[in-house]
Write a protein that holds these residues in place. Sequence first.
Motif, PDB file in Angstrom:
ATOM      1  N   TRP A 304       6.795   8.216  10.249  1.00  0.00           N
ATOM      2  CA  TRP A 304       5.809   7.316   9.658  1.00  0.00           C
ATOM      3  C   TRP A 304       5.644   6.073  10.514  1.00  0.00           C
ATOM      4  O   TRP A 304       6.624   5.440  10.917  1.00  0.00           O
ATOM      5  CB  TRP A 304       6.239   6.905   8.257  1.00  0.00           C
ATOM      6  CG  TRP A 304       6.071   7.995   7.239  1.00  0.00           C
ATOM      7  CD1 TRP A 304       5.500   9.220   7.434  1.00  0.00           C
ATOM      8  CD2 TRP A 304       6.483   7.963   5.872  1.00  0.00           C
ATOM      9  NE1 TRP A 304       5.508   9.958   6.287  1.00  0.00           N
ATOM     10  CE2 TRP A 304       6.109   9.209   5.297  1.00  0.00           C
ATOM     11  CE3 TRP A 304       7.115   7.028   5.063  1.00  0.00           C
ATOM     12  CZ2 TRP A 304       6.365   9.515   3.963  1.00  0.00           C
ATOM     13  CZ3 TRP A 304       7.370   7.336   3.741  1.00  0.00           C
ATOM     14  CH2 TRP A 304       6.995   8.552   3.193  1.00  0.00           C
ATOM     15  N   GLY A 305       4.377   5.746  10.790  1.00  0.00           N
ATOM     16  CA  GLY A 305       4.071   4.548  11.549  1.00  0.00           C
ATOM     17  C   GLY A 305       3.615   3.433  10.632  1.00  0.00           C
ATOM     18  O   GLY A 305       3.982   3.357   9.459  1.00  0.00           O
ATOM     19  N   ARG A 306       2.779   2.563  11.172  1.00  0.00           N
ATOM     20  CA  ARG A 306       2.281   1.434  10.381  1.00  0.00           C
ATOM     21  C   ARG A 306       1.439   1.949   9.218  1.00  0.00           C
ATOM     22  O   ARG A 306       0.621   2.847   9.380  1.00  0.00           O
ATOM     23  CB  ARG A 306       1.438   0.522  11.270  1.00  0.00           C
ATOM     24  CG  ARG A 306       0.982  -0.748  10.566  1.00  0.00           C
ATOM     25  CD  ARG A 306       0.097  -1.573  11.457  1.00  0.00           C
ATOM     26  NE  ARG A 306      -0.314  -2.798  10.795  1.00  0.00           N
ATOM     27  CZ  ARG A 306      -1.276  -3.602  11.214  1.00  0.00           C
ATOM     28  NH1 ARG A 306      -1.929  -3.301  12.330  1.00  0.00           N
ATOM     29  NH2 ARG A 306      -1.576  -4.692  10.547  1.00  0.00           N
ATOM     30  N   GLY A 307       1.666   1.356   8.035  1.00  0.00           N
ATOM     31  CA  GLY A 307       0.945   1.794   6.852  1.00  0.00           C
ATOM     32  C   GLY A 307       1.407   3.148   6.352  1.00  0.00           C
ATOM     33  O   GLY A 307       0.683   3.807   5.596  1.00  0.00           O
ATOM     34  N   SER A 308       2.610   3.585   6.768  1.00  0.00           N
ATOM     35  CA  SER A 308       3.183   4.886   6.392  1.00  0.00           C
ATOM     36  C   SER A 308       2.317   6.057   6.832  1.00  0.00           C
ATOM     37  O   SER A 308       2.392   7.150   6.262  1.00  0.00           O
ATOM     38  CB  SER A 308       3.416   4.950   4.864  1.00  0.00           C
ATOM     39  OG  SER A 308       4.312   3.933   4.450  1.00  0.00           O
ATOM     40  N   LYS A 309       1.487   5.840   7.863  1.00  0.00           N
ATOM     41  CA  LYS A 309       0.664   6.922   8.399  1.00  0.00           C
ATOM     42  C   LYS A 309       1.489   7.756   9.381  1.00  0.00           C
ATOM     43  O   LYS A 309       2.273   7.208  10.163  1.00  0.00           O
ATOM     44  CB  LYS A 309      -0.565   6.353   9.099  1.00  0.00           C
ATOM     45  CG  LYS A 309      -1.520   5.633   8.150  1.00  0.00           C
ATOM     46  CD  LYS A 309      -2.724   5.078   8.891  1.00  0.00           C
ATOM     47  CE  LYS A 309      -3.674   4.368   7.935  1.00  0.00           C
ATOM     48  NZ  LYS A 309      -4.843   3.785   8.641  1.00  0.00           N
ATOM     49  N   PRO A 310       1.351   9.067   9.361  1.00  0.00           N
ATOM     50  CA  PRO A 310       2.161   9.927  10.234  1.00  0.00           C
ATOM     51  C   PRO A 310       1.821   9.746  11.708  1.00  0.00           C
ATOM     52  O   PRO A 310       0.643   9.588  12.070  1.00  0.00           O
ATOM     53  CB  PRO A 310       1.821  11.337   9.754  1.00  0.00           C
ATOM     54  CG  PRO A 310       0.487  11.214   9.085  1.00  0.00           C
ATOM     55  CD  PRO A 310       0.442   9.842   8.488  1.00  0.00           C
ATOM     56  N   ILE A 311       2.842   9.742  12.535  1.00  0.00           N
ATOM     57  CA  ILE A 311       2.680   9.692  13.990  1.00  0.00           C
ATOM     58  C   ILE A 311       3.577  10.761  14.605  1.00  0.00           C
ATOM     59  O   ILE A 311       4.546  11.206  13.994  1.00  0.00           O
ATOM     60  CB  ILE A 311       3.043   8.307  14.584  1.00  0.00           C
ATOM     61  CG1 ILE A 311       4.525   7.987  14.305  1.00  0.00           C
ATOM     62  CG2 ILE A 311       2.148   7.224  14.024  1.00  0.00           C
ATOM     63  CD1 ILE A 311       5.030   6.744  15.020  1.00  0.00           C
ATOM     64  N   VAL A 378      10.377  11.910   8.347  1.00  0.00           N
ATOM     65  CA  VAL A 378       9.616  11.877   7.095  1.00  0.00           C
ATOM     66  C   VAL A 378      10.502  12.233   5.900  1.00  0.00           C
ATOM     67  O   VAL A 378      10.466  11.561   4.858  1.00  0.00           O
ATOM     68  CB  VAL A 378       8.412  12.840   7.177  1.00  0.00           C
ATOM     69  CG1 VAL A 378       7.715  12.929   5.824  1.00  0.00           C
ATOM     70  CG2 VAL A 378       7.427  12.362   8.246  1.00  0.00           C
ATOM     71  N   LYS A 379      11.303  13.261   6.036  1.00  0.00           N
ATOM     72  CA  LYS A 379      12.168  13.684   4.927  1.00  0.00           C
ATOM     73  C   LYS A 379      13.178  12.601   4.585  1.00  0.00           C
ATOM     74  O   LYS A 379      13.527  12.400   3.413  1.00  0.00           O
ATOM     75  CB  LYS A 379      12.867  14.989   5.283  1.00  0.00           C
ATOM     76  CG  LYS A 379      11.910  16.176   5.416  1.00  0.00           C
ATOM     77  CD  LYS A 379      12.619  17.431   5.888  1.00  0.00           C
ATOM     78  CE  LYS A 379      11.626  18.582   6.070  1.00  0.00           C
ATOM     79  NZ  LYS A 379      12.289  19.796   6.613  1.00  0.00           N
ATOM     80  N   HIS A 380      13.660  11.912   5.601  1.00  0.00           N
ATOM     81  CA  HIS A 380      14.599  10.808   5.378  1.00  0.00           C
ATOM     82  C   HIS A 380      13.901   9.687   4.607  1.00  0.00           C
ATOM     83  O   HIS A 380      14.489   9.084   3.688  1.00  0.00           O
ATOM     84  CB  HIS A 380      15.131  10.299   6.719  1.00  0.00           C
ATOM     85  CG  HIS A 380      16.222   9.290   6.573  1.00  0.00           C
ATOM     86  ND1 HIS A 380      16.569   8.412   7.570  1.00  0.00           N
ATOM     87  CD2 HIS A 380      17.043   9.007   5.539  1.00  0.00           C
ATOM     88  CE1 HIS A 380      17.554   7.645   7.168  1.00  0.00           C
ATOM     89  NE2 HIS A 380      17.870   7.985   5.930  1.00  0.00           N
ATOM     90  N   ASN A 381      12.655   9.382   4.988  1.00  0.00           N
ATOM     91  CA  ASN A 381      11.888   8.350   4.279  1.00  0.00           C
ATOM     92  C   ASN A 381      11.709   8.707   2.806  1.00  0.00           C
ATOM     93  O   ASN A 381      11.897   7.864   1.916  1.00  0.00           O
ATOM     94  CB  ASN A 381      10.508   8.175   4.935  1.00  0.00           C
ATOM     95  CG  ASN A 381      10.581   7.447   6.257  1.00  0.00           C
ATOM     96  OD1 ASN A 381      11.436   6.591   6.462  1.00  0.00           O
ATOM     97  ND2 ASN A 381       9.689   7.786   7.171  1.00  0.00           N
ATOM     98  N   ILE A 382      11.324   9.934   2.551  1.00  0.00           N
ATOM     99  CA  ILE A 382      11.053  10.371   1.178  1.00  0.00           C
ATOM    100  C   ILE A 382      12.318  10.280   0.332  1.00  0.00           C
ATOM    101  O   ILE A 382      12.276   9.850  -0.834  1.00  0.00           O
ATOM    102  CB  ILE A 382      10.492  11.804   1.175  1.00  0.00           C
ATOM    103  CG1 ILE A 382       9.098  11.817   1.846  1.00  0.00           C
ATOM    104  CG2 ILE A 382      10.399  12.352  -0.243  1.00  0.00           C
ATOM    105  CD1 ILE A 382       8.529  13.195   2.061  1.00  0.00           C
ATOM    106  N   GLU A 383      13.467  10.653   0.900  1.00  0.00           N
ATOM    107  CA  GLU A 383      14.716  10.602   0.154  1.00  0.00           C
ATOM    108  C   GLU A 383      15.182   9.171  -0.092  1.00  0.00           C
ATOM    109  O   GLU A 383      15.822   8.881  -1.101  1.00  0.00           O
ATOM    110  CB  GLU A 383      15.808  11.361   0.916  1.00  0.00           C
ATOM    111  CG  GLU A 383      15.610  12.867   0.938  1.00  0.00           C
ATOM    112  CD  GLU A 383      16.716  13.567   1.716  1.00  0.00           C
ATOM    113  OE1 GLU A 383      17.632  12.864   2.212  1.00  0.00           O
ATOM    114  OE2 GLU A 383      16.662  14.805   1.849  1.00  0.00           O
ATOM    115  N   THR A 384      14.842   8.267   0.831  1.00  0.00           N
ATOM    116  CA  THR A 384      15.376   6.905   0.774  1.00  0.00           C
ATOM    117  C   THR A 384      14.496   5.944  -0.009  1.00  0.00           C
ATOM    118  O   THR A 384      15.002   5.029  -0.664  1.00  0.00           O
ATOM    119  CB  THR A 384      15.575   6.366   2.210  1.00  0.00           C
ATOM    120  OG1 THR A 384      16.339   7.307   2.970  1.00  0.00           O
ATOM    121  CG2 THR A 384      16.304   5.033   2.198  1.00  0.00           C
TER     122      THR A 384
END
Length: 458
Positions: A304-311, A378-384
């Motif tokens: 995830w980049g700025r604004g949680s947009k995928p990069i 991404v999976k780490h972000n979703i879990e955290t």
Amino acid sequence: MKSLGHYRLFSDILFVAVSFVMAATISGREPSKLDGGIVIFLMVAWYFSSKATNLYDDFRTVKFIDEFLLVLPNIMVQMMVLVTSFFMLDDRMHARKVVLLFVVIATIVLTIKKYLAKKIAQFRRINGKNVRKVVIVGASDTGMSFYEMLNKTSHYGYKVVGFVDTFKPVHLNGMYKGTPDELERVLHDTDADEVIITLEKFDQEQLDTIIKTNDKLAVRTRIIPDYFRFNSSRFSVEMFGKFPIVTVRHEPLDYLHWRVLKRGFDIVFSLLVCVLVFSWLFPILAILIKLNSRGPVFFIQERWGRGSKPIKCFKFRSMLVDAPDMDKSGKFMQAGQDDPRITKIGRFLRKSNFDELPQFLNVIMGDMSVVGPRPHAVKHNIETMGKIDNYLVRHWVKPGITGLAQANGYRGETTDFNLMRKRVHFDIWYIENWSFWLDIKIIFMTAYNMIKGEPNAY
């Protein structure tokens, strides 16, 4: 006081002019009719650069070291202005010597001047001179914290002479002077210069009455909202039309000129790394990766980049091609110590941070910055994100190759959520306190850590 700020500004401008004259004289440069234009150019540049760095916003509560660090970027602007002036005059004979002497003299003179001014002002305040008497309206947590801060910092030049509140707190030890309805009498008795309002809940009618009373007696009014209920350390107040708006989080990178500066530095720095380092190191690392295990040289992962947009984030591959990223329970597997998924060359790449080098391509592409919160899988972000408060705030800016948390040793596996919270705390502090000089400091800290070696890098 504004008059003191104007005095400090114009005295500094005078010292800038004197520094140029001294530098030109010592260098042996013959005076020119255009020197007056150079001096004016320097003065105007100092005025605008000092406004941009908020050099004169406060004086009582700013430490000398903080003021000194604000002087340095202004000196750098002066240097660039002087170099430009000599370039336009085509005076190469004296340019280097005059510029060097000017920077040294101006830095020494302004540093000594500001140090002495600070010490003289603090000495006078500690001895009861130029002290402002303050009445605090509201014995709330905010009011008491403000009171304790002023008691511990007598050099600020503020003295609390009493509290006003609707009730009499027992812990004030004689500092209670009356109710808000008795404010006019209290101001007469204490001869206060300022009233600080720290009420937890604002009653509009009561607030209007307090302000009218202060205006009647020509006493300055300041309001400290109860910011303790906000989960942020920085605030900004601005006018939206005729309405004052309090923004809970202040982000310097919201301003276009700072984003342009940061982006310009990112491009220049990344290109230098690619030309001077990546150009010869990339083939060596690519060969070692291919010799050590089958598979591609690069590992490309969505983050995830700025604004949680995928990069698409680039890294040198440090794990086996078929290495799983989820455990049997479906939980994301972070890289850990003695992780069997990591190849032999991969351990070296991770330990040295060389696995992150391809992310300079992400920086050039505009997806990342050299310095910023580290991007997670991404999976780490979703879990955290559901377990740590304000986690997504770190995505308000572009992710970085290195960051404040990593420079302070918070990197590697985070099975302890308290450590992850500290990372997020560092990231949010960085966002709210960003400066160009902070980025430079983080880069140097990261380079030092790479040379020293990091125990959590695996």
